[in-house]
Design a protein around this motif. Structure first.
Motif, PDB file in Angstrom:
ATOM      1  N   ALA A 125       0.839  -1.204   0.000  1.00  0.00           N
ATOM      2  CA  ALA A 125       0.000   0.000   0.000  1.00  0.00           C
ATOM      3  C   ALA A 125       0.872   1.252   0.000  1.00  0.00           C
ATOM      4  O   ALA A 125       0.579   2.221  -0.703  1.00  0.00           O
ATOM      5  N   HIS A 126       1.947   1.217   0.754  1.00  0.00           N
ATOM      6  CA  HIS A 126       2.857   2.370   0.790  1.00  0.00           C
ATOM      7  C   HIS A 126       3.510   2.582  -0.577  1.00  0.00           C
ATOM      8  O   HIS A 126       3.614   3.707  -1.057  1.00  0.00           O
ATOM      9  N   LYS A 127       3.913   1.474  -1.172  1.00  0.00           N
ATOM     10  CA  LYS A 127       4.565   1.555  -2.481  1.00  0.00           C
ATOM     11  C   LYS A 127       3.640   2.174  -3.530  1.00  0.00           C
ATOM     12  O   LYS A 127       4.080   2.935  -4.391  1.00  0.00           O
ATOM     13  N   TYR A 128       2.360   1.839  -3.462  1.00  0.00           N
ATOM     14  CA  TYR A 128       1.405   2.300  -4.489  1.00  0.00           C
ATOM     15  C   TYR A 128       0.470   3.405  -3.981  1.00  0.00           C
ATOM     16  O   TYR A 128      -0.557   3.681  -4.598  1.00  0.00           O
ATOM     17  N   TYR A 129       0.840   4.011  -2.882  1.00  0.00           N
ATOM     18  CA  TYR A 129      -0.020   5.063  -2.328  1.00  0.00           C
ATOM     19  C   TYR A 129      -0.197   6.227  -3.288  1.00  0.00           C
ATOM     20  O   TYR A 129      -1.213   6.915  -3.258  1.00  0.00           O
ATOM     21  N   HIS A 130       0.744   6.421  -4.172  1.00  0.00           N
ATOM     22  CA  HIS A 130       0.610   7.504  -5.152  1.00  0.00           C
ATOM     23  C   HIS A 130      -0.592   7.267  -6.078  1.00  0.00           C
ATOM     24  O   HIS A 130      -1.089   8.191  -6.703  1.00  0.00           O
ATOM     25  N   ARG A 131      -1.064   6.022  -6.147  1.00  0.00           N
ATOM     26  CA  ARG A 131      -2.242   5.709  -6.975  1.00  0.00           C
ATOM     27  C   ARG A 131      -3.556   5.889  -6.213  1.00  0.00           C
ATOM     28  O   ARG A 131      -4.632   5.840  -6.818  1.00  0.00           O
ATOM     29  N   PHE A 132      -3.468   6.009  -4.898  1.00  0.00           N
ATOM     30  CA  PHE A 132      -4.673   6.192  -4.086  1.00  0.00           C
ATOM     31  C   PHE A 132      -5.201   7.603  -4.259  1.00  0.00           C
ATOM     32  O   PHE A 132      -4.452   8.572  -4.180  1.00  0.00           O
ATOM     33  N   ASN A 133      -6.494   7.724  -4.497  1.00  0.00           N
ATOM     34  CA  ASN A 133      -7.133   9.031  -4.674  1.00  0.00           C
ATOM     35  C   ASN A 133      -7.598   9.562  -3.327  1.00  0.00           C
ATOM     36  O   ASN A 133      -8.487   8.959  -2.704  1.00  0.00           O
ATOM     37  N   PRO A 134      -7.024  10.651  -2.866  1.00  0.00           N
ATOM     38  CA  PRO A 134      -7.468  11.229  -1.587  1.00  0.00           C
ATOM     39  C   PRO A 134      -8.969  11.513  -1.627  1.00  0.00           C
ATOM     40  O   PRO A 134      -9.521  11.902  -2.650  1.00  0.00           O
ATOM     41  N   GLY A 135      -9.608  11.268  -0.488  1.00  0.00           N
ATOM     42  CA  GLY A 135     -11.051  11.497  -0.409  1.00  0.00           C
ATOM     43  C   GLY A 135     -11.857  10.238  -0.683  1.00  0.00           C
ATOM     44  O   GLY A 135     -13.058  10.207  -0.439  1.00  0.00           O
ATOM     45  N   THR A 136     -11.203   9.189  -1.207  1.00  0.00           N
ATOM     46  CA  THR A 136     -11.913   7.925  -1.397  1.00  0.00           C
ATOM     47  C   THR A 136     -11.684   7.045  -0.161  1.00  0.00           C
ATOM     48  O   THR A 136     -10.972   7.423   0.765  1.00  0.00           O
ATOM     49  N   ASN A 137     -12.260   5.874  -0.157  1.00  0.00           N
ATOM     50  CA  ASN A 137     -12.251   5.006   1.011  1.00  0.00           C
ATOM     51  C   ASN A 137     -10.922   4.253   1.132  1.00  0.00           C
ATOM     52  O   ASN A 137     -10.707   3.243   0.473  1.00  0.00           O
ATOM     53  N   PHE A 138     -10.037   4.737   2.009  1.00  0.00           N
ATOM     54  CA  PHE A 138      -8.727   4.113   2.214  1.00  0.00           C
ATOM     55  C   PHE A 138      -8.879   2.694   2.757  1.00  0.00           C
ATOM     56  O   PHE A 138      -8.164   1.784   2.343  1.00  0.00           O
ATOM     57  N   LYS A 139      -9.806   2.512   3.674  1.00  0.00           N
ATOM     58  CA  LYS A 139     -10.010   1.201   4.295  1.00  0.00           C
ATOM     59  C   LYS A 139     -10.366   0.154   3.243  1.00  0.00           C
ATOM     60  O   LYS A 139      -9.805  -0.944   3.224  1.00  0.00           O
ATOM     61  N   ALA A 140     -11.259   0.485   2.357  1.00  0.00           N
ATOM     62  CA  ALA A 140     -11.647  -0.451   1.290  1.00  0.00           C
ATOM     63  C   ALA A 140     -10.467  -0.713   0.358  1.00  0.00           C
ATOM     64  O   ALA A 140     -10.237  -1.854  -0.071  1.00  0.00           O
ATOM     65  N   TRP A 141      -9.721   0.319   0.062  1.00  0.00           N
ATOM     66  CA  TRP A 141      -8.564   0.196  -0.833  1.00  0.00           C
ATOM     67  C   TRP A 141      -7.523  -0.741  -0.247  1.00  0.00           C
ATOM     68  O   TRP A 141      -7.050  -1.660  -0.918  1.00  0.00           O
ATOM     69  N   ILE A 142      -7.168  -0.547   1.021  1.00  0.00           N
ATOM     70  CA  ILE A 142      -6.109  -1.355   1.618  1.00  0.00           C
ATOM     71  C   ILE A 142      -6.594  -2.785   1.907  1.00  0.00           C
ATOM     72  O   ILE A 142      -5.830  -3.747   1.817  1.00  0.00           O
ATOM     73  N   LEU A 143      -7.881  -2.950   2.220  1.00  0.00           N
ATOM     74  CA  LEU A 143      -8.413  -4.310   2.421  1.00  0.00           C
ATOM     75  C   LEU A 143      -8.441  -5.084   1.103  1.00  0.00           C
ATOM     76  O   LEU A 143      -8.271  -6.301   1.095  1.00  0.00           O
TER      77      LEU A 143
END
Length: 178
Positions: free
Chosen positions: A50-68
């Motif tokens: 998740a840390h490696k690809y955090y640049h692909r995570f869109n702020p404001g979306t559901n982090f919990k769902a993304w990391i699960l």
């Protein structure tokens, strides 16, 4: 490169998001892996990925769902990988089995009778594939060529034949009281 190219603000954001879901990650990992060590490894691998690809995570979306989702995908990939690898066995666990004396004539006859019983119950198409694979030592590809069928069909028939053989041997042993 520390932080995989994330600026300090994004690194802090990641850390805060991770701290907010770490207990959930451990709970879900423990449920999936069924033991503490594997679940800890799973959570660690998830956090790293998740840390490696955090640049692909869109702020404001559901982090919990993304990391699960990452956790689930890692678990599934590891499960598939482990399923393809042969099971490892400690030699001490099988030492007694390995050192058994040779099968006697009477035992060999009983074993042959069981095998013949089970094989006789297979449909011809499955019996042919079993015979070519186990007794003639042909590869999947060679069997496919001999029978003019796809390799996948060979594998499917071998699987079906093995399952039917197990069932037939179970029935035989139950009937004979073995």
């Amino acid at each position: 490169m520390l932080g995989f190219g994330l600026n300090k603000k994004r690194q802090r954001e990641f850390k805060d998001n991770l701290e907010g879901v770490i207990n959930t990650l451990y709970s879900v990992a423990l449920y999936m892996a069924r033991n503490r060590e594997d679940s800890e490894d799973l959570v660690q691998e998830t956090a790293l990925r998740a840390h490696k690809y955090y640049h692909r995570f869109n702020p404001g979306t559901n982090f919990k769902a993304w990391i699960l989702t990452i956790l689930r995908n890692i678990f599934i990939n590891n499960y598939r990988k482990n399923k393809r690898e042969p099971q490892k066995v400690d030699f001490q666990e099988v030492a007694n089995f390995v050192s058994l004396t040779k099968i006697t004539g009477a035992e060999e006859e009983i074993l042959q009778e069981k095998i013949n019983y089970a094989l006789s119950r297979l449909p011809e198409t499955l019996r042919t594939v079993i015979n070519l694979f186990y007794f003639e030592n042909f590869s999947y590809k060679e069997i496919a060529g001999i029978l003019d069928i796809p390799v996948g069909t060979v594998m499917s028939r071998l699987y079906s034949a093995r399952q039917m053989l197990k069932g037939s041997l179970f029935v035989y042993n139950k009937q004979k009281g073995s």
